[in-house]
Design an enzyme around this catalytic site. Structure first.
Site, PDB file in Angstrom:
ATOM      1  N   GLU A 337     -25.495  30.790 -68.212  1.00 23.52           N
ATOM      2  CA  GLU A 337     -25.603  30.809 -66.748  1.00 23.52           C
ATOM      3  C   GLU A 337     -26.663  29.839 -66.224  1.00 23.52           C
ATOM      4  O   GLU A 337     -27.430  30.166 -65.323  1.00 23.52           O
ATOM      5  CB  GLU A 337     -25.898  32.240 -66.270  1.00 23.52           C
TER       6      GLU A 337
HETATM    7  N1  IFG Z   1     -24.482  38.170 -67.623  1.00 18.64           N
HETATM    8  C1  IFG Z   1     -25.796  37.642 -67.976  1.00 18.64           C
HETATM    9  C2  IFG Z   1     -26.837  38.655 -68.399  1.00 18.64           C
HETATM   10  C3  IFG Z   1     -26.740  39.978 -67.633  1.00 18.64           C
HETATM   11  C4  IFG Z   1     -25.311  40.478 -67.692  1.00 18.64           C
HETATM   12  C5  IFG Z   1     -25.200  41.875 -67.087  1.00 18.64           C
HETATM   13  C6  IFG Z   1     -24.863  37.066 -70.174  1.00 18.64           C
HETATM   14  C7  IFG Z   1     -24.856  36.134 -71.361  1.00 18.64           C
HETATM   15  C8  IFG Z   1     -24.412  39.493 -66.993  1.00 18.64           C
HETATM   16  N2  IFG Z   1     -25.621  36.707 -69.113  1.00 18.64           N
HETATM   17  O1  IFG Z   1     -24.217  38.090 -70.217  1.00 18.64           O
HETATM   18  O2  IFG Z   1     -28.139  38.114 -68.198  1.00 18.64           O
HETATM   19  O3  IFG Z   1     -27.175  39.809 -66.296  1.00 18.64           O
HETATM   20  O4  IFG Z   1     -23.956  42.470 -67.385  1.00 18.64           O
END
Ligand code: IFG
Length: 523
Positions: A337
């Site tokens: 992200e």
């Molecule tokens: N995605 C984000 C996490 C977390 C997650 C919560 C990944 C690799 C959503 N990154 O999963 O930091 O916020 O469900």
């Protein structure tokens, strides 16, 4: 008068029959080893229809006096002593006496894999053989499950302690079976992490990924950059006091994990998810100004300044200090992200960070976006959301750690009644957490591409160990079986019955588990 006497006699008879049944159920003599409810299900079980009995004379014998084997014998004794009240003396001998439990590395050469083991149970002797200490440790988890669930209680229980006789030969499909604890969004101390290690290791999980930094908190002391924890570790999601591990506390966690044959994988998420670091050191920001601490739950807004040399000095110091304290071979560089990082900046950053990790004798793990860059030999990509990223990683010859968000993200609610957790990847009831095969889930990804499986627990909505337990159990035993047991032995209708027989075991272990209505929980 006679009628009254007859009714008294029949009442007495009925009562004694009921008592007899209760006693026999309680001391239920197990006689069918293949009918036990082991999770993960073993590769092969052959029953011989009799039973082995633990009693006050039972010793735990080891074939050689190595420290590691002695420690394993002591670990087993500690698991068995409280509920039985037996002494379980540990002795070194080549010829184990009748009625003992024998742990040995001898005669185990034919057992596949480091973590493989055999348990051979006759009326006279219970032998656990493996070619490595890890194999003995995995076999001990099976022995625990062959005893009544009351074995997990911490006070002496009445009744007999019998194990059905036969032979178990067992070894894992995947060598990496993991869960992840996000200690950045909310911080959890050493004792909570040790609890997760104890519970996970009981189901043959062999790795714990610690998400040590994010926008809301930096949770590991870095001596060359002290403000990361002093300031960057001072808060959490929702505000209030944060927390962090001193290097001594992190080392204590690593030692404890090693004693449970669990490898710690530290993650420093970068270049995104870095606001805690950017708030702690102005010089890490492209504009030279420190950001404010962040206690919200939005993702994707932060980035290290990939064009500044100081950023790589920072990364090198962080990777060096943490790697020196980490006994396992992996360092997780995050990489997810990074929406605030231009792609043309992200790619060289991820490539350079992998080289920094290699220079400190570790291999990189990273979320699947890292496959946008060239992956160094040994780097593992963690599949969480993009099949395209996963396939790109595989096309570079990298292995995949499978943690599909729609199946393995145990921060998802079970269903609409779950008070905590997220829903963005969908509800994940226990059947959904179990009913998938890493080797067939993603078209184009096959078993040889797979490094292992992991169930991540993100903690934006999780604030204490009881909530951690609730989200982990019973879904972690499901992922443990996916990682350990052959797909041919895995099916939901069989698993749910075995899982149903672990409810009492969870309760005996004091686990605050989700009692899913999909599972026939046994009394
Ligand atoms: N995605 C984000 C996490 C977390 C997650 C919560 C990944 C690799 C959503 N990154 O999963 O930091 O916020 O469900």
């Amino acid at each position: 008068m006679i009628r009254r006497k007859l009714s008294v006699i029949s009442g007495f008879l009925a009562l004694s029959v009921i008592t007899l049944i209760q006693v026999s159920c309680k001391s239920g003599t197990p006689s069918d080893l293949s009918g036990e409810h082991i999770i993960p299900v073993p590769v092969s079980v052959v029953a011989t229809g009799d039973y082995f009995r633990l009693d006050e004379k039972t010793a735990i014998c080891i074939s050689d006096g190595s420290d590691e084997l002695r420690q394993l014998a002591e670990y087993l004794a500690e698991r068995l002593r409280p509920a039985t009240g037996f002494a379980f003396a540990v002795k070194t001998t080549k010829v184990p006496p009748k009625g003992s439990i024998y742990l040995t590395f001898a005669g185990a050469d034919s057992i596949p894999l480091e973590e493989g083991y055999t348990v051979t149970i006759t009326k006279k002797l219970l032998t656990l053989a493996a070619k490595s200490p890890a194999g003995i440790f995995r076999g001990i988890q099976t022995i625990r499950q062959l005893l009544p669930s009351g074995i997990e209680l911490s006070s002496v229980q009445q009744g007999e302690w019998k194990i059905a006789t036969g032979t178990i030969v067992d070894y894992p499909v995947y060598g990496y079976r993991s869960t992840m604890l996000d200690v950045a969004r909310h911080f959890f101390g050493v004792e909570d992490v040790k609890r997760v290690i104890d519970l996970a290791s009981a189901y043959k999980i062999n790795a714990l990924h610690l998400h040590l930094s994010d926008d809301q908190g930096w949770r590991i002391e870095i001596k060359s950059w002290p403000n990361l924890t002093l300031y960057g570790g001072s808060t959490k999601v929702g505000g209030g006091d944060g927390g962090y591990f001193t290097q001594e506390q992190y080392s204590e966690i690593v030692r404890y994990a090693d004693s449970r044959y669990i490898t710690i994988v530290p993650e420093i998420d970068m270049p995104g998810h870095t606001n805690a670091a950017l708030a702690s050191y102005a010089e890490l920001n492209c504009n030279g100004r420190a950001t404010k601490l962040y206690t919200g739950t939005v993702v994707g807004f932060s980035t290290l300044c990939t064009g500044k040399e100081i950023t790589y000095r920072f990364v090198d110091d962080v990777v060096r200090e943490i790697s020196a304290l980490t006994t396992g071979p992996y360092f997780h560089i995050g990489g997810d992200e990074s929406h605030a990082t231009k792609k043309e900046d992200y790619i060289p950053f991820v490539e350079r960070v992998q080289d920094i990790v290699l220079s400190h004798n570790k291999k990189s793990l990273g979320w699947d976006e890292i496959s946008l860059g060239l992956l160094r030999p040994g780097t593992v990509a963690q599949y969480w959301s993009s099949a395209e990223n996963a396939k790109r990683a595989v096309s570079q010859g990298a292995k995949l750690l499978m943690s599909p968000s729609s199946k393995a993200y145990i921060d998802m609610k079970y269903d609409s009644t779950t008070a905590i957790g997220y829903t963005w990847a969908g509800y994940i009831e226990i059947d959904k957490a179990y009913n998938w095969d890493p080797a067939t889930l993603v078209p184009g990804i096959v078993r040889d591409n797979i490094f292992g499986v992991e169930a991540p627990l993100w903690t934006e909505t999780i604030t204490n160990i009881r909530e951690i337990e609730f989200m982990i159990f019973p879904r972690l035993p499901a992922i443990a079986e996916i990682g350990w047991s052959p797909a041919r032995l895995r099916n939901w209708d069989d698993f749910k019955v075995r899982l149903g027989n672990h409810g009492k075991r969870f309760e005996a272990m004091g686990i605050n588990y989700y009692k899913s209505a999909l599972v026939p929980w046994a009394d």
